[in-house]
Write a protein that holds these residues in place. Sequence first.
Motif, PDB file in Angstrom:
ATOM      1  N   UNK A 188      20.080 -31.379 -11.272  1.00  0.00           N
ATOM      2  CA  UNK A 188      20.393 -30.163 -10.514  1.00  0.00           C
ATOM      3  C   UNK A 188      21.428 -29.320 -11.251  1.00  0.00           C
ATOM      4  N   UNK A 189      21.199 -28.004 -11.283  1.00  0.00           N
ATOM      5  CA  UNK A 189      22.135 -27.074 -11.910  1.00  0.00           C
ATOM      6  C   UNK A 189      23.069 -26.506 -10.853  1.00  0.00           C
ATOM      7  N   UNK A 190      24.348 -26.581 -11.098  1.00  0.00           N
ATOM      8  CA  UNK A 190      25.352 -26.019 -10.193  1.00  0.00           C
ATOM      9  C   UNK A 190      26.117 -24.941 -10.952  1.00  0.00           C
ATOM     10  N   UNK A 191      26.065 -23.708 -10.449  1.00  0.00           N
ATOM     11  CA  UNK A 191      26.805 -22.624 -11.086  1.00  0.00           C
ATOM     12  C   UNK A 191      28.074 -22.350 -10.295  1.00  0.00           C
ATOM     13  N   UNK A 192      29.130 -22.074 -11.023  1.00  0.00           N
ATOM     14  CA  UNK A 192      30.417 -21.742 -10.408  1.00  0.00           C
ATOM     15  C   UNK A 192      30.549 -20.234 -10.488  1.00  0.00           C
TER      16      UNK A 192
END
Length: 357
Positions: free
Chosen positions: A69-73
Amino acid sequence: MQDIDDEMKKPLLKHLVEITAHREHSRLAVSVISALYQLTNVQAIRMLEIFTMRDEHYVQEKMVIRDGAVHTIDDHTSEDLKEPLASFPAMMACIRNHLNEYLETADDGSHVLWLPVWLHGKMNSCVEIRSDRPFEQQIMDVIHGIFHVYCNYQSLLDYSERDALTGLFNRKTFDEQFTRYAFAIAPAESHALDKDDRRHDGEVIDEPKGHWLAVVDIDHFKQVNDRYGHLYGDEVLILMANILRASFRSHDRIFRFGGEEFVILLRATTLTDARKIFDRFRQNVQEYDFPQVGKVTVSLGFVGISRETPVVILGHADQALYHAKKSGRNRICFYEELVDSGVLTSGITTNDTVEFF
């Protein structure tokens, strides 16, 4: 990359096509770390951004991919997530020695590959790839290939977004990014102001933060060109761009609209601080000795960013700028304050004396 298996070539080409289809930096970065993660089967990949605040360098995680899973801040993140650059010895080593990669074994036994992203001779971000086993040569070939494509393509995007003379963002970039930066941004960190600046009658002012757009015009710039020539005029513009960079955070956005006009997007700052920051920039210009030309001043009009269209917001800031120039130049004016005092009427005017972008 000649040793890459035939099984990997097809998905590799698919990812390369996807990477080069993007025209925006954050989406480009997401596609790159996703490609690296899927093609190498590593534990995790992070994209870390370097920024400067109060002459100190900090690092903040912009995106991470783990467990698929990609998590962007995004810009709604608290400033508490930033860390001093000194907390990342591997990145410091890359900067000191201008390295293109750094491989180390972490305390937990995992293998970490650091890939700095260089832009204009400076490291502006870094990719951290973490694996539970040593990187095989074939995997390194894939990583290097994708990463080099990313760096080259990012440089092309950056070049298309910049003004050729000053290196600031251009008008085209403003048109493309205004909505994203104006409405998606939220407090990241406040400007450095003395404690006395935040107090009134001994009490701390709890003022809400907002976002601000300013239009800047160099006073009597035509006279500079007419008297000293366009070469010295260009030098004034270049030096003005340097003063702008030094006066604002890397998280703010500065654009050259052409000629002697600049636009600033100031993020996550109270009105009190915004006024001080803009005036501090004005003073920085006033105190600077420009070669041959001597003293130069600027006028500035600014407005709070609302959910109006860019044309309306720019028009309001330009009205404030016009009032600053009409009132003697070398000053800043706040649009809402001028409206409240009755000096300006609210809304876009068709007055021929006001020049809109």
